[in-house]
Design a protein around this motif. Structure first.
Motif, mmCIF file in Angstrom:
data_model
loop_
_atom_site.group_PDB
_atom_site.id
_atom_site.type_symbol
_atom_site.label_atom_id
_atom_site.label_comp_id
_atom_site.label_asym_id
_atom_site.label_seq_id
_atom_site.Cartn_x
_atom_site.Cartn_y
_atom_site.Cartn_z
ATOM 1 N N VAL A 197 39.092 -2.211 61.606
ATOM 2 C CA VAL A 197 38.316 -2.718 60.471
ATOM 3 C C VAL A 197 37.253 -1.680 60.162
ATOM 4 O O VAL A 197 36.413 -1.378 61.020
ATOM 5 C CB VAL A 197 37.653 -4.078 60.787
ATOM 6 N N GLY A 198 37.294 -1.133 58.944
ATOM 7 C CA GLY A 198 36.290 -0.152 58.606
ATOM 8 C C GLY A 198 36.686 0.715 57.436
ATOM 9 O O GLY A 198 37.467 0.309 56.568
ATOM 10 N N SER A 199 36.156 1.937 57.434
ATOM 11 C CA SER A 199 36.337 2.848 56.308
ATOM 12 C C SER A 199 37.600 3.686 56.467
ATOM 13 O O SER A 199 37.977 4.059 57.584
ATOM 14 C CB SER A 199 35.121 3.773 56.186
ATOM 15 N N TRP A 200 38.206 3.983 55.296
ATOM 16 C CA TRP A 200 39.418 4.802 55.239
ATOM 17 C C TRP A 200 39.215 5.907 54.205
ATOM 18 O O TRP A 200 38.481 5.748 53.228
ATOM 19 C CB TRP A 200 40.631 3.966 54.823
ATOM 20 N N LYS A 201 39.923 7.005 54.423
ATOM 21 C CA LYS A 201 39.926 8.087 53.453
ATOM 22 C C LYS A 201 41.282 8.776 53.494
ATOM 23 O O LYS A 201 41.723 9.225 54.558
ATOM 24 C CB LYS A 201 38.814 9.099 53.756
ATOM 25 N N ASP A 202 41.946 8.810 52.344
ATOM 26 C CA ASP A 202 43.255 9.465 52.225
ATOM 27 C C ASP A 202 44.249 8.950 53.272
ATOM 28 O O ASP A 202 45.007 9.715 53.872
ATOM 29 C CB ASP A 202 43.108 10.985 52.347
ATOM 30 N N GLY A 203 44.214 7.654 53.525
ATOM 31 C CA GLY A 203 45.219 7.031 54.379
ATOM 32 C C GLY A 203 44.891 6.954 55.847
ATOM 33 O O GLY A 203 45.670 6.389 56.620
ATOM 34 N N VAL A 204 43.772 7.527 56.316
ATOM 35 C CA VAL A 204 43.423 7.479 57.735
ATOM 36 C C VAL A 204 42.001 6.951 57.899
ATOM 37 O O VAL A 204 41.196 6.960 56.954
ATOM 38 C CB VAL A 204 43.552 8.862 58.410
ATOM 39 N N GLN A 205 41.673 6.533 59.137
ATOM 40 C CA GLN A 205 40.346 6.033 59.417
ATOM 41 C C GLN A 205 39.334 7.169 59.277
ATOM 42 O O GLN A 205 39.494 8.244 59.866
ATOM 43 C CB GLN A 205 40.275 5.463 60.837
ATOM 44 N N HIS A 206 38.292 6.916 58.525
ATOM 45 C CA HIS A 206 37.291 7.957 58.283
ATOM 46 C C HIS A 206 35.989 7.269 57.895
ATOM 47 O O HIS A 206 35.934 6.527 56.920
ATOM 48 C CB HIS A 206 37.756 8.894 57.160
ATOM 49 N N GLY A 207 34.948 7.520 58.689
ATOM 50 C CA GLY A 207 33.680 6.839 58.477
ATOM 51 C C GLY A 207 33.399 5.871 59.606
ATOM 52 O O GLY A 207 33.831 6.070 60.750
ATOM 53 N N LEU A 208 32.688 4.810 59.327
ATOM 54 C CA LEU A 208 32.350 3.815 60.339
ATOM 55 C C LEU A 208 33.443 2.757 60.428
ATOM 56 O O LEU A 208 33.972 2.305 59.407
ATOM 57 C CB LEU A 208 31.013 3.147 60.008
ATOM 58 N N GLY A 209 33.777 2.363 61.655
ATOM 59 C CA GLY A 209 34.794 1.336 61.823
ATOM 60 C C GLY A 209 34.855 0.821 63.246
ATOM 61 O O GLY A 209 34.193 1.337 64.152
ATOM 62 N N THR A 210 35.665 -0.214 63.423
ATOM 63 C CA THR A 210 35.868 -0.840 64.730
ATOM 64 C C THR A 210 37.360 -0.929 65.013
ATOM 65 O O THR A 210 38.114 -1.505 64.227
ATOM 66 C CB THR A 210 35.255 -2.253 64.767
ATOM 67 N N HIS A 211 37.781 -0.342 66.132
ATOM 68 C CA HIS A 211 39.186 -0.416 66.551
ATOM 69 C C HIS A 211 39.260 -1.256 67.825
ATOM 70 O O HIS A 211 38.562 -0.988 68.797
ATOM 71 C CB HIS A 211 39.759 0.971 66.810
ATOM 72 N N THR A 212 40.128 -2.267 67.797
ATOM 73 C CA THR A 212 40.230 -3.208 68.916
ATOM 74 C C THR A 212 41.649 -3.226 69.446
ATOM 75 O O THR A 212 42.613 -3.260 68.680
ATOM 76 C CB THR A 212 39.831 -4.628 68.477
ATOM 77 N N TRP A 213 41.767 -3.194 70.773
ATOM 78 C CA TRP A 213 43.055 -3.345 71.450
ATOM 79 C C TRP A 213 43.035 -4.716 72.143
ATOM 80 O O TRP A 213 42.318 -4.910 73.129
ATOM 81 C CB TRP A 213 43.251 -2.250 72.485
ATOM 82 N N PHE A 214 43.799 -5.656 71.643
ATOM 83 C CA PHE A 214 43.818 -7.010 72.208
ATOM 84 C C PHE A 214 44.779 -7.040 73.382
ATOM 85 O O PHE A 214 45.969 -6.736 73.231
ATOM 86 C CB PHE A 214 44.255 -8.024 71.149
ATOM 87 N N LEU A 215 44.270 -7.422 74.546
ATOM 88 C CA LEU A 215 45.101 -7.508 75.742
ATOM 89 C C LEU A 215 45.605 -8.930 75.861
ATOM 90 O O LEU A 215 44.850 -9.851 76.120
ATOM 91 C CB LEU A 215 44.293 -7.106 76.982
ATOM 92 N N ARG A 216 46.902 -9.112 75.632
ATOM 93 C CA ARG A 216 47.476 -10.459 75.579
ATOM 94 C C ARG A 216 47.316 -11.173 76.917
ATOM 95 O O ARG A 216 47.360 -10.572 77.967
ATOM 96 C CB ARG A 216 48.965 -10.384 75.212
ATOM 97 N N ARG A 217 47.197 -12.460 76.842
ATOM 98 C CA ARG A 217 47.056 -13.254 78.067
ATOM 99 C C ARG A 217 47.859 -14.534 77.940
ATOM 100 O O ARG A 217 47.764 -15.254 76.968
ATOM 101 C CB ARG A 217 45.589 -13.593 78.330
ATOM 102 N N ILE A 218 48.690 -14.799 78.941
ATOM 103 C CA ILE A 218 49.366 -16.078 79.068
ATOM 104 C C ILE A 218 49.152 -16.555 80.498
ATOM 105 O O ILE A 218 48.519 -15.875 81.304
ATOM 106 C CB ILE A 218 50.881 -15.951 78.779
ATOM 107 N N ASP A 219 49.697 -17.707 80.829
ATOM 108 C CA ASP A 219 49.553 -18.220 82.192
ATOM 109 C C ASP A 219 50.176 -17.233 83.162
ATOM 110 O O ASP A 219 51.333 -16.848 83.032
ATOM 111 C CB ASP A 219 50.232 -19.586 82.324
#
Length: 712
Positions: A197-219
């Motif tokens: 979630v954040g800024s993009w420029k010419d198709g790629v992340q550029h500027g301020l943003g937040t990148h999250t890797w969600f680690l799945r969890r089940i029982d």
């Protein structure tokens, strides 16, 4: 249907027609239909110079009202006409079956309308302006409607605000410019569990943003949290100032360059202890907050008072190793080795995920546990067995259970503990002078052995998907056979390993040797991947685990039956029979004798070093842009990518599958069943003979005391 005489009309019709419109001055060659006051008026059919034709309503010599105009090249328009021009609602139909239905202005698509192309499956519904997609509209790029864009358009290009969906299920919602993500937006990699979630420029992340890797969890899952980076991006990479929140609870705040910690930064352990350090490409150069020598590269400066920095899914128990360390240094040793694991846990998770998927299909949650069989394959791929230690020697060091099966699972923390243990026993003598012995050994194992070799699968069992699928059908039965012969040949009935000598005995007892497969050949197969030094025992005393046993069987199958196609006069059954007539061959006898033995690395990136997903340019193919592909993430390795390389490479001929089938179903399994049957019959006969044997005469005490008879 049409009245009036056939006639030639000299009036000119101003027309336009191309992909968007018709544009020609044409003469009417022939007309059939209604007239009024010597003018074409009413319903009729007109043929124009050049082969064009109009069928519909005329008014005072002009096409006016509903009608169908077919050009000489087959392009057709059906709809409203005003003063000889398509105007109002209508449908264009092209030769390839493509259609446009909607508003028309002066022969051009203008207003609301829908375009469909059955050849490509593409369709667009929305606003048009002078033949171009312009305004609000939605396009599907495939027939299944899994690839789409819904939003703003400017002169046939995605520009403004819109949402893009990809066949994988990934989505982007945000601003666009010139068909590229540009401005503020959110990208979701659904299957990989990543989000930016954040800024993009010419198709790629550029500027301020937040990148999250969600680690799945089940029982029962080992994954518990998520990893997140907040900060500056430059051309798709973490670059500038940013904060990384680790799943284990640690936090790094500082400078970044090309996705790596670079410059001054502050690391906060889960306990709250803060360390200010200077980094160079993720390596610690110096501790700025303490007046002492910097720790080894990649090792965080942790002290005895700090608590564990790893998350619960990675917290491993190495107490047996710590018992070999002086009491005063144990806590420091534990902290230092945990910090090394944390610095490289991205690659460790990827390796764990990759090997846990070998030979298995993906479950819904995309999470696996590693079996000991797969762990053995990792150790073999990393050449751990070439350091003077066998897999059978490693096993007791990393497992606690007495009853052991290659199919039992290892969660992530046991996997990490196993690698740390292996590293210690391989490199402890070389690094005995190091201050932090366990951390140094593990770093060297990762640098020298794991990183250059992991995920480059060797052996026949897992390296080729089609062979794997067939071989796994016989795996469980071979494990039972392995245990059976271990009990027969081993001195201890609970052992689940055998030596090369035992395997040679087994092949001899099963009468599997023949002119193709000799004892020498089998021994060469067994020690092909082992570097034996002069201080090793005889090669026939080399111990093997079940993985090595099963892969040798696969190699023997190929070696034994690979020449079947070269000898058509000899059937498979004949070959199987021949393998049972060499029981007393010189090679078989030779197996019982003693023989003499035969004679830089890349740094793993941290969890955040998996590069930020980049998007491919869509300028060349604006109608059907490529889906953006994220780089390696922290949940799943790219086994699919790995497998696709095997599939696209040297494809196994069908004969390889047939060879495996023939070996196990027509040779190996029948030989084992025959051996077991004969053995049981012999034991039964021996028992019966023992039960029917006449007893020895018993001499009574009275008889023993009777006097000698007198002479007569």
């Amino acid at each position: 249907m049409f009245g009036g005489p056939k006639q030639h009309h000299n009036s000119l019709v101003h027309w336009t027609s191309s992909a968007n419109r018709v544009c020609n001055f044409v003469n009417i060659d022939r007309y059939e239909g209604e007239t009024s006051e010597k003018q074409i008026h009413g319903e009729g059919v007109a043929s124009f110079h050049g082969g064009h034709e109009y069928k519909g309503i005329f008014s005072k010599g002009l096409m006016e009202g509903s009608g169908t105009f077919t050009q000489a090249n087959g392009v057709k328009y059906e709809g409203d006409f005003v003063c000889n021009l398509p105007m109002g609602q209508g449908t264009f139909t092209w030769l390839d079956g493509s259609t446009y239905t909607g508003e028309i202005s002066r022969g051009i698509r203008h207003g609301m309308g829908t375009y469909k192309c059955p050849r490509t499956g593409m369709s667009y519904s929305g606003q048009w302006d002078h033949g171009k997609r312009h305004g609000k509209g939605k396009v599907y790029y495939d027939e299944d409607q899994t690839s789409w864009y819904d939003g703003d358009w400017v002169v046939n290009k995605r520009e403004g605000w819109g949402e893009r969906g990809y066949p994988s299920g990934n989505t982007y919602t945000g601003e666009w410019k010139n068909n590229l993500r540009h401005g503020e937006g959110t990208m979701n990699w659904t299957k990989l569990g990543q989000q930016y979630v954040g800024s993009w420029k010419d198709g790629v992340q550029h500027g301020l943003g937040t990148h999250t890797w969600f680690l799945r969890r089940i029982d029962g899952s080992q994954y518990v949290q998520s990893n997140q980076y907040r900060g500056e991006f430059f051309e798709g990479q973490r670059h500038g100032k940013g904060i990384f929140y680790y799943a284990g609870g640690a936090i790094y705040t500082g400078e970044w360059r090309n996705n790596k910690k670079h410059g001054q930064g502050k690391l906060t352990a889960r306990s709250g202890r803060v360390f200010e350090c200077e980094f160079d490409d993720d390596l610690i150069l110096a501790s700025l907050s303490e007046d002492r020598a910097p720790p080894p590269l990649g090792v965080l400066p942790l002290s005895d008072n700090d608590s564990k920095i790893l998350g619960s899914d990675m917290a491993f128990n190495i107490q047996l190793l710590l018992n070999k360390i002086p009491q005063r240094d144990r806590e420091t040793e534990r902290m230092q080795v945990e910090s090394v694991v944390m610095s490289q846990h991205v690659e460790l998770r990827l390796i764990f995920g990759f090997y846990s998927r070998l030979g298995r299909s993906s479950p819904p949650d995309n999470i696996f546990l590693l079996s000991h069989l797969q762990f053995w394959r990792l150790l073999k791929d990393c050449n751990v067995h070439r350091h003077g230690v066998t897999l059978t020697q490693i096993d007791p060091l990393i497992r606690e259970e007495k009853t052991f099966s290659p199919f039992t699972f290892m969660p992530l923390h046991e996997f990490l503990m196993g690698l740390v243990t292996v590293a210690y026993y391989i490199y402890r003598e070389d690094l005995v002078s190091e201050k932090h012995l366990l951390a140094s050994c593990f770093s060297k194992l990762m640098t020298n052995d794991v990183l250059p070799n992991a995920r480059n699968v060797k052996g026949l069992l897992f390296s080729q998907p089609d062979v794997t699928e067939e071989a796994l059908k016989y795996l469980n039965k071979c494990w039972e056979i392995f245990q059976y012969f271990c009990r027969i040949y081993s001195t201890h009935s609970d052992e689940t390993c055998m030596t090369c000598r035992h395997l040679l005995w087994m092949f001899k007892d099963l009468r599997l040797f023949d002119q193709r497969l000799t004892t020498t050949t089998l021994l060469q197969l067994l020690i092909a991947e082992n570097c034996l030094s002069d201080n090793w025992p005889s090669r026939v005393e080399l111990e093997i685990v079940f993985l090595e046993f099963f892969e040798v069987l696969l190699d023997c199958a190929e070696f034994k039956f690979q020449q079947v196609s070269d000898e058509p006069e000899e059937t498979v059954d004949q070959i199987a029979t021949d393998s049972q007539i060499t029981e007393n061959s010189p090679e078989a006898e030779e197996a019982t004798g003693e023989e003499e033995p035969e004679a830089a690395a890349q740094h793993v990136q941290e969890e955040e070093n998996a590069t930020v997903p980049k998007m491919e340019s869509e300028e060349e193919k604006p109608e059907e842009p490529e889906e953006p592909q994220p780089a390696e993430d922290f949940l799943e390795d790219h086994s699919e990518e790995k497998m696709s390389k095997h599939e696209s490479g040297d494809h196994q001929e069908p004969s390889t599958i047939l060879i495996i089938q023939q070996f196990f179903t027509h040779c190996f399994f029948p030989a084992v069943e025959h051996h077991i049957l004969v053995t049981r019959e012999m034991e039964k006969l021996a028992e019966e003979a023992q039960n029917t044997k006449e007893p020895e005469p018993i001499i009574s005490v009275c008889e023993d005391q009777q006097p000698e008879p007198e002479d007569t």
